[in-house]
Design a protein around this motif. Structure first.
Motif, short mmCIF file in Angstrom:
data_model
loop_
_atom_site.label_atom_id
_atom_site.label_comp_id
_atom_site.label_asym_id
_atom_site.label_seq_id
_atom_site.Cartn_x
_atom_site.Cartn_y
_atom_site.Cartn_z
N THR A 277 0.83 -1.21 0.00
CA THR A 277 0.00 0.00 0.00
C THR A 277 0.86 1.24 0.00
N GLY A 278 1.90 1.24 0.84
CA GLY A 278 2.78 2.39 0.89
C GLY A 278 3.47 2.67 -0.43
N LEU A 279 3.94 1.62 -1.07
CA LEU A 279 4.63 1.80 -2.35
C LEU A 279 3.66 2.22 -3.45
N MET A 280 2.43 1.70 -3.40
CA MET A 280 1.46 2.03 -4.43
C MET A 280 1.01 3.49 -4.35
N THR A 281 1.13 4.11 -3.18
CA THR A 281 0.76 5.52 -3.07
C THR A 281 1.87 6.44 -3.55
N GLY A 282 3.04 5.87 -3.87
CA GLY A 282 4.11 6.70 -4.43
C GLY A 282 5.38 6.74 -3.62
N ALA A 283 5.47 5.98 -2.53
CA ALA A 283 6.70 5.97 -1.75
C ALA A 283 7.82 5.28 -2.53
N ASP A 284 9.07 5.68 -2.25
CA ASP A 284 10.22 5.11 -2.94
C ASP A 284 10.89 4.00 -2.13
N ASP A 285 10.67 4.00 -0.83
CA ASP A 285 11.27 2.98 0.02
C ASP A 285 10.41 2.84 1.27
N TYR A 286 10.68 1.80 2.06
CA TYR A 286 9.83 1.45 3.19
C TYR A 286 10.67 0.79 4.27
N MET A 287 10.50 1.21 5.54
CA MET A 287 11.21 0.58 6.65
C MET A 287 10.24 0.27 7.78
N ILE A 288 10.49 -0.87 8.44
CA ILE A 288 9.66 -1.31 9.55
C ILE A 288 10.25 -0.81 10.87
N LYS A 289 9.39 -0.27 11.75
CA LYS A 289 9.82 0.09 13.10
C LYS A 289 9.80 -1.16 13.99
N PRO A 290 10.74 -1.30 14.93
CA PRO A 290 11.87 -0.40 15.17
C PRO A 290 12.94 -0.61 14.11
N PHE A 291 13.64 0.45 13.76
CA PHE A 291 14.65 0.37 12.70
C PHE A 291 16.00 0.82 13.24
N ASN A 292 17.03 0.42 12.53
CA ASN A 292 18.38 0.86 12.86
C ASN A 292 18.61 2.23 12.21
N PRO A 293 18.88 3.28 13.00
CA PRO A 293 19.08 4.61 12.42
C PRO A 293 20.17 4.66 11.36
N LEU A 294 21.19 3.81 11.51
CA LEU A 294 22.27 3.79 10.52
C LEU A 294 21.77 3.23 9.19
N GLU A 295 20.86 2.25 9.24
CA GLU A 295 20.29 1.72 8.00
C GLU A 295 19.40 2.77 7.35
N LEU A 296 18.62 3.48 8.15
CA LEU A 296 17.79 4.56 7.60
C LEU A 296 18.67 5.61 6.95
#
Length: 226
Positions: free
Chosen positions: A89-108
């Protein structure tokens, strides 16, 4: 200096992201919901948006849709939901990338850099020719697409995928090859990212997305444009 808009109703998450981005030399603007984010984008040049999904007043999905109506700025969506459908759903609305919380700030941070690097490379490339396929005209210099004389609004990633396929007529590209060519990073894992973007492209350029005239599926192999 690149400006990054961080949109999340959790001030602690915004603060953490802000610190990491600031330490890398980015200018950071914060917003607590989608409405604030839209107001910022309408008034201030923004190079990338980090957008949470679950927020009050206006959630990230609705905000992403409205941002895409006025800007092609790269969008990285954040969500605590792990279901595959939320990512699609997120990608279909036009997002370019997607991350799941909790996430590693360095990866973000790495994904922010990858998106901005891709944007920079796109801006530096100069093209002097059009790609014409039937009623579809792709202007690589202007990064624009017209179909039967009508302008088609594409996200930067959608344009890059279409350009890749159209520049090599008849050649079949696997999802892995498309991902590595367009995202400019190793594929590394299997997901629906490329499939969702292909679906979005077909919705925009095909008269009948289920029976496409341009982007063909070669089952078990990949996609091509004849």
């Amino acid at each position: 200096m690149n400006t990054v808009l961080v949109v999340d109703d959790d001030s602690e998450i915004r603060d953490v992201i802000h610190v990491y981005l600031r330490n890398e030399g980015y200018h950071v603007i914060e917003a607590a919901d989608g409405l604030e984010a839209l107001n910022v984008i309408k008034k201030t040049p923004v190079h990338l948006v980090i957008l949470d999904v679950m927020m009050p007043r206006m959630d990230g999905i609705k905000a992403c849709i409205q941002i895409r109506e006025i800007s092609n700025t790269p969008i990285i969506m954040l969500s605590a939901k792990e279901e595959d459908m939320d990512k699609i759903t997120g990608l279909m609305t036009g997002a370019d990338d997607y991350m799941i919380k909790p996430f590693n700030p360095l990866e973000l941070l790495a994904r922010v850099k990858a998106q901005l690097r891709r944007q920079s490379l796109m801006g530096k490339e100069e093209f002097n020719s059009l790609i014409i396929i039937k009623d579809l005209i792709i202007d690589k210099a202007k990064h624009s697409v017209t179909l039967k004389g009508n302008h088609i609004s594409l996200t930067p990633l959608e344009f890059s995928i279409l350009e890749l396929l159209a520049s090599h007529p008849g050649q079949v590209f696997s999802s892995e090859k498309i991902y590595e060519s367009v995202w400019r990073e190793p594929y590394g894992y299997s997901d629906n990212t490329v499939m969702v973007h292909i679906r979005n492209l077909r919705e925009k350029i095909e008269e009948s997305p289920r029976d496409p005239n341009y982007i063909k599926t070669v089952w078990g192999v990949g996609y091509k444009i004849d």
